[in-house]
Scaffold this active site. Structure first.
Site, mmCIF file in Angstrom:
data_model
loop_
_atom_site.group_PDB
_atom_site.id
_atom_site.type_symbol
_atom_site.label_atom_id
_atom_site.label_comp_id
_atom_site.label_asym_id
_atom_site.label_seq_id
_atom_site.Cartn_x
_atom_site.Cartn_y
_atom_site.Cartn_z
ATOM 1 N N TYR A 193 -20.128 4.551 35.587
ATOM 2 C CA TYR A 193 -20.270 3.250 34.928
ATOM 3 C C TYR A 193 -21.529 3.296 34.067
ATOM 4 O O TYR A 193 -21.909 4.351 33.576
ATOM 5 C CB TYR A 193 -20.286 2.139 35.988
ATOM 6 C CG TYR A 193 -20.106 0.761 35.420
ATOM 7 C CD1 TYR A 193 -19.080 0.475 34.516
ATOM 8 C CD2 TYR A 193 -20.961 -0.277 35.782
ATOM 9 C CE1 TYR A 193 -18.917 -0.790 33.990
ATOM 10 C CE2 TYR A 193 -20.802 -1.550 35.265
ATOM 11 C CZ TYR A 193 -19.789 -1.798 34.362
ATOM 12 O OH TYR A 193 -19.632 -3.054 33.843
ATOM 13 N N ARG A 246 -16.586 -5.132 21.506
ATOM 14 C CA ARG A 246 -18.007 -5.262 21.848
ATOM 15 C C ARG A 246 -18.273 -4.484 23.134
ATOM 16 O O ARG A 246 -18.475 -5.056 24.193
ATOM 17 C CB ARG A 246 -18.393 -6.732 22.013
ATOM 18 C CG ARG A 246 -19.892 -6.991 22.085
ATOM 19 C CD ARG A 246 -20.188 -8.288 22.810
ATOM 20 N NE ARG A 246 -19.735 -8.272 24.194
ATOM 21 C CZ ARG A 246 -20.441 -7.765 25.203
ATOM 22 N NH1 ARG A 246 -21.613 -7.186 24.997
ATOM 23 N NH2 ARG A 246 -19.954 -7.805 26.434
ATOM 24 N N LYS A 264 -14.428 0.207 35.344
ATOM 25 C CA LYS A 264 -14.454 -1.025 36.139
ATOM 26 C C LYS A 264 -13.490 -0.942 37.315
ATOM 27 O O LYS A 264 -13.811 -1.332 38.444
ATOM 28 C CB LYS A 264 -14.069 -2.213 35.257
ATOM 29 C CG LYS A 264 -15.131 -2.637 34.262
ATOM 30 C CD LYS A 264 -16.172 -3.525 34.890
ATOM 31 C CE LYS A 264 -17.126 -4.072 33.844
ATOM 32 N NZ LYS A 264 -18.169 -4.931 34.411
ATOM 33 N N GLU A 336 -12.671 -7.960 29.346
ATOM 34 C CA GLU A 336 -13.865 -7.110 29.334
ATOM 35 C C GLU A 336 -14.247 -6.725 27.911
ATOM 36 O O GLU A 336 -13.434 -6.196 27.155
ATOM 37 C CB GLU A 336 -13.595 -5.841 30.162
ATOM 38 C CG GLU A 336 -14.829 -5.045 30.473
ATOM 39 C CD GLU A 336 -15.749 -5.764 31.446
ATOM 40 O OE1 GLU A 336 -16.986 -5.657 31.250
ATOM 41 O OE2 GLU A 336 -15.270 -6.402 32.387
ATOM 42 N N ASP A 337 -15.484 -7.000 27.543
ATOM 43 C CA ASP A 337 -16.081 -6.548 26.278
ATOM 44 C C ASP A 337 -15.298 -7.007 25.049
ATOM 45 O O ASP A 337 -15.096 -6.240 24.100
ATOM 46 C CB ASP A 337 -16.250 -5.022 26.282
ATOM 47 C CG ASP A 337 -17.392 -4.596 27.195
ATOM 48 O OD1 ASP A 337 -18.116 -5.470 27.676
ATOM 49 O OD2 ASP A 337 -17.556 -3.388 27.416
ATOM 50 N N ASP A 359 -15.782 -10.938 32.791
ATOM 51 C CA ASP A 359 -16.930 -10.369 33.489
ATOM 52 C C ASP A 359 -18.219 -10.546 32.688
ATOM 53 O O ASP A 359 -19.287 -10.727 33.263
ATOM 54 C CB ASP A 359 -16.678 -8.885 33.774
ATOM 55 C CG ASP A 359 -17.689 -8.313 34.745
ATOM 56 O OD1 ASP A 359 -18.025 -9.004 35.728
ATOM 57 O OD2 ASP A 359 -18.158 -7.184 34.529
ATOM 58 N N ASP A 360 -18.135 -10.481 31.362
ATOM 59 C CA ASP A 360 -19.334 -10.602 30.540
ATOM 60 C C ASP A 360 -19.895 -12.019 30.581
ATOM 61 O O ASP A 360 -21.107 -12.216 30.529
ATOM 62 C CB ASP A 360 -19.019 -10.202 29.096
ATOM 63 C CG ASP A 360 -18.419 -8.809 29.010
ATOM 64 O OD1 ASP A 360 -19.108 -7.854 29.391
ATOM 65 O OD2 ASP A 360 -17.256 -8.689 28.600
ATOM 66 N N ASN A 501 -27.388 -3.565 28.230
ATOM 67 C CA ASN A 501 -26.943 -2.192 28.488
ATOM 68 C C ASN A 501 -26.525 -1.524 27.186
ATOM 69 O O ASN A 501 -26.143 -2.213 26.242
ATOM 70 C CB ASN A 501 -25.743 -2.194 29.453
ATOM 71 C CG ASN A 501 -26.146 -2.499 30.878
ATOM 72 O OD1 ASN A 501 -27.113 -1.958 31.381
ATOM 73 N ND2 ASN A 501 -25.407 -3.387 31.515
ATOM 74 N N ASN A 545 -26.587 -5.603 38.286
ATOM 75 C CA ASN A 545 -25.339 -4.937 37.917
ATOM 76 C C ASN A 545 -24.152 -5.799 38.315
ATOM 77 O O ASN A 545 -24.053 -6.247 39.461
ATOM 78 C CB ASN A 545 -25.261 -3.570 38.613
ATOM 79 C CG ASN A 545 -24.199 -2.684 38.028
ATOM 80 O OD1 ASN A 545 -23.099 -3.112 37.720
ATOM 81 N ND2 ASN A 545 -24.524 -1.408 37.882
#
Length: 645
Positions: A193, A246, A264, A336-337, A359-360, A501, A545
């Site tokens: 990860y 992203r 993930k 995600e992203d 999650d973001d 990150n 995290n």
């Protein structure tokens, strides 16, 4: 050949077969590994899945986890994948035709990552599965295999080489991969990860070997339902999906963002105990605006500019509808992203109709809130007595801010509109104030307060005098010496969270935070940093995290059969995580518990999330088990080898 006429699989456990199986092959010794070719639409051989046939019904029952409180064997949840009410198939309009089963032994067995044990096959198994001569005569334990693999991985000095070694292992021996990751989670988490997965995504086209998930592009528009049926597992309960726009703080990586869903979901299994066969990584490829990738001969995605507007919305909508039709109401879809302009809209659009989680926005918020709750034990006071300043007002920053405001509202009884006034934000144009309201994106407007214009971070720190400074900007080294020193002038113990990150994008390093605050800062970061020695004391900084939260949250949603994600579940997850930070952790500078205990942490989070789901009336697995922690632990997947005899 074996024909299982009219049978159906009751669950998707390791054995994964109907109790009505009868063995009829002339050479078959008691258990055998088989490959089943299944038609779900009347055409034989359309779907391929690996299953294990057992002769002993008792062995099958003994291998299954204990049922929940109602003692109904059909209601058991095996590693989070049991379809106890049949929702996963209730919307399918085509009948299941008979199973056709053929022996998969010998060489093909050694190439099946789900059942391959390498040198751990016993003498009896070698005879039963026709492996004589295909393996050396030695038989080794899984523990020795773990020791050997760790020695091999540690020989690589380049993190990306370690990442590729782990991915290779996952593709040939799934159980050994997860055993390795669980036993050495603190060492290997940065490999599979962040931060290494970021580099892997940047170079994904060059290192691509085997597909590890579903790639759904604009070419599949109108066909997504059929594409989902191409995936070999049909009892899916967790999907992580990205459109690659992203990726971490690295920007638009297009189709190569697949590394994120894969990473993930490996953590969902290793840390949250969700069975690998219940996990599905998905990349939605609508093109990329990254010129470097468009000109890269090794790029694996569509070579076109990103689709937007109606074309984009229709593809996502088709995907979301197909997922529910294929996997049922209770499949968890983790966004995600996605870029800011899509992330908030997708969460708002599908939150009321699907079990969705970003999650973001939500995972990051939950883990940061947990760290803040734990940090209060060091600095004193309640959340409402502190002032927060964010650098970065995107999906992560505003998501964290909103959850903090919700927790303050819960604790004080004040309206959320009031608690938001304790939270300030700085974006690329400076402090967000009401004078800028007209030009602000909708998700920034709740954070626009009355104040004179301030154009840079250090002046904002001096003007607002926050007790907590949070970086979610994706811009490295923006917490300068002047900024941290300013925080230290009016805070005995300034809380500094550099969350961006990968490591190169972190707002400051642990060493900088401790040095510039004279060892007084309470520091945590998004990427890991080594312990820092300052003035004779060693500081072990925490890592905020998301892996602390989403595996346990997912497990809690699954074991309760939740149909929606509620904000109170996120608050419950935060409080559960904060409660597991010990005094010893705090004394060493940690505001998060060590990852070495992460599976127990995830079980506790899962129990509290499930309890909240039952309390809110959003749970469907009834009745509620008496001991949710024990039940969560009993449902967690174990990567230990099974004895195939």
């Amino acid at each position: 050949m074996l024909s299982l006429n009219g049978t159906s699989f009751l669950d998707n456990s390791l054995y994964g077969v109907s109790r009505g199986v009868v063995q009829q092959h002339r050479r078959v010794a008691p258990p055998m590994v088989v490959v089943a070719s299944v038609s779900s639409n009347g055409r034989a051989g359309d779907r391929n899945v690996s299953v294990l046939v057992e002769t002993s019904l008792k062995e099958i029952r003994d291998a299954s986890p204990a049922p929940p409180a109602d003692k109904d064997s059909k209601s058991k949840v095996t590693g989070g994948i049991g379809d106890v009410y049949g929702e996963d198939t209730a919307t399918e309009d085509q009948s299941i035709t008979p199973w056709t089963v053929s022996v998969a032994s010998g060489y093909p067995l050694l190439r099946d990552p789900h059942y391959n044990k390498g040198l751990a096959f016993t003498e009896k198994e070698k005879d039963a599965h026709y492996l004589r001569g295909l393996l050396p005569p030695v038989v080794v334990s899984q523990e020795l295999q773990v020791k050997k693999m760790m020695a091999n991985i540690r020989q690589y000095q380049v993190p990306l080489q370690r990442y590729m070694a782990m991915m290779d292992l996952q593709e040939r021996n799934e159980r050994l991969f997860y055993k390795l990751l669980i036993d050495h989670v603190e060492e290997l988490l940065p490999v599979v990860y962040t931060p290494t997965v970021g580099e892997a995504c940047q170079k994904y086209g060059s290192i691509f070997r085997q597909p590890q998930g579903l790639f759904i592009s604009l070419k599949e528009k109108g066909k997504i339902l059929e594409v989902l049926k191409n995936w070999p597992q049909q009892k899916i309960q967790v999907i992580v999906v990205t459109d690659g726009e992203r990726i971490l703080g690295l920007g638009d990586l297009g189709c190569q963002g697949m590394g994120i869903p894969v990473g993930k979901l490996s953590l969902y299994t290793a840390l949250g105990g969700i069975r690998p066969s219940a996990c599905l990584p998905v990349t939605i490829d609508v093109g990329t605006n990254n010129e470097k990738l468009l000109n890269d001969e090794f790029y694996i995605g569509l070579r076109q500019r990103r689709a937007t507007g109606k074309e984009y919305a229709e593809l996502i909508d088709e995907f979301m509808s197909a997922v529910k039709q294929t996997y049922g109401e209770k499949v968890l879809i983790q966004f995600e992203d996605f870029a800011n302009h899509n992330a908030f809209d997708l969460l708002a659009k599908y939150g009321p109709t699907h079990l969705v989680f970003n999650d973001d926005i939500q995972g990051t918020a939950s883990v940061v809130l947990a760290g803040l709750i734990a940090a209060l034990k060091l600095v004193g006071g309640t959340l409402a007595e502190h002032t927060f300043l964010f650098l970065g007002a995107g999906e992560a920053g505003t998501g964290i801010a909103e959850l903090i405001a919700l927790e303050m509202s819960k604790q004080t009884g004040a309206p959320v509109d009031e608690t938001r006034k304790k939270i300030w934000m700085v974006d690329s144009k400076g402090l967000i104030t009401r004078s800028r309201m007209e030009g602000l994106q909708h998700f920034k407007r709740p954070w626009a307060h009355e104040h004179e214009p301030v154009t840079n971070l250090v002046d904002a720190v001096k003007a607002i005098k926050p007790t907590v400074l949070i970086g979610s900007s994706g811009a490295g080294r923006t917490f300068t010496k002047e900024v941290v020193e300013a925080m230290a002038t009016f805070n005995e113990k300034p809380i500094v969270l550099a969350l961006s990150n990968p490591t190169s994008q972190s707002e400051c390093t642990a060493e900088e935070a401790y040095m510039w605050s004279e060892g007084r800062a309470i520091f945590a970061s998004g990427s890991p940093f080594d312990p820092v020695e300052y003035d004779g004391k060693v500081y072990a900084s925490g890592q905020a995290n998301n892996a602390y939260i989403f595996p346990g949250l997912g497990l809690g949603l699954i074991i309760s059969g939740a149909i929606r994600v509620h904000d109170d579940m996120l608050l419950a997850a935060s409080e559960a995580l904060a409660a597991q930070v010990t005094e010893e952790n705090l004394e060493s500078g940690l505001i998060y518990p060590p990852f070495s205990n992460i599976r127990k942490i995830s079980a506790k989070i899962a129990a509290d999330v499930a309890a909240k789901a039952y309390e809110l009336g959003l749970a469907t697995r009834l009745p509620q088990p008496e001991n949710l922690v024990a039940y969560a632990e009993s449902c967690m997947y174990s990567p230990a080898y099974r004895c195939y005899r």
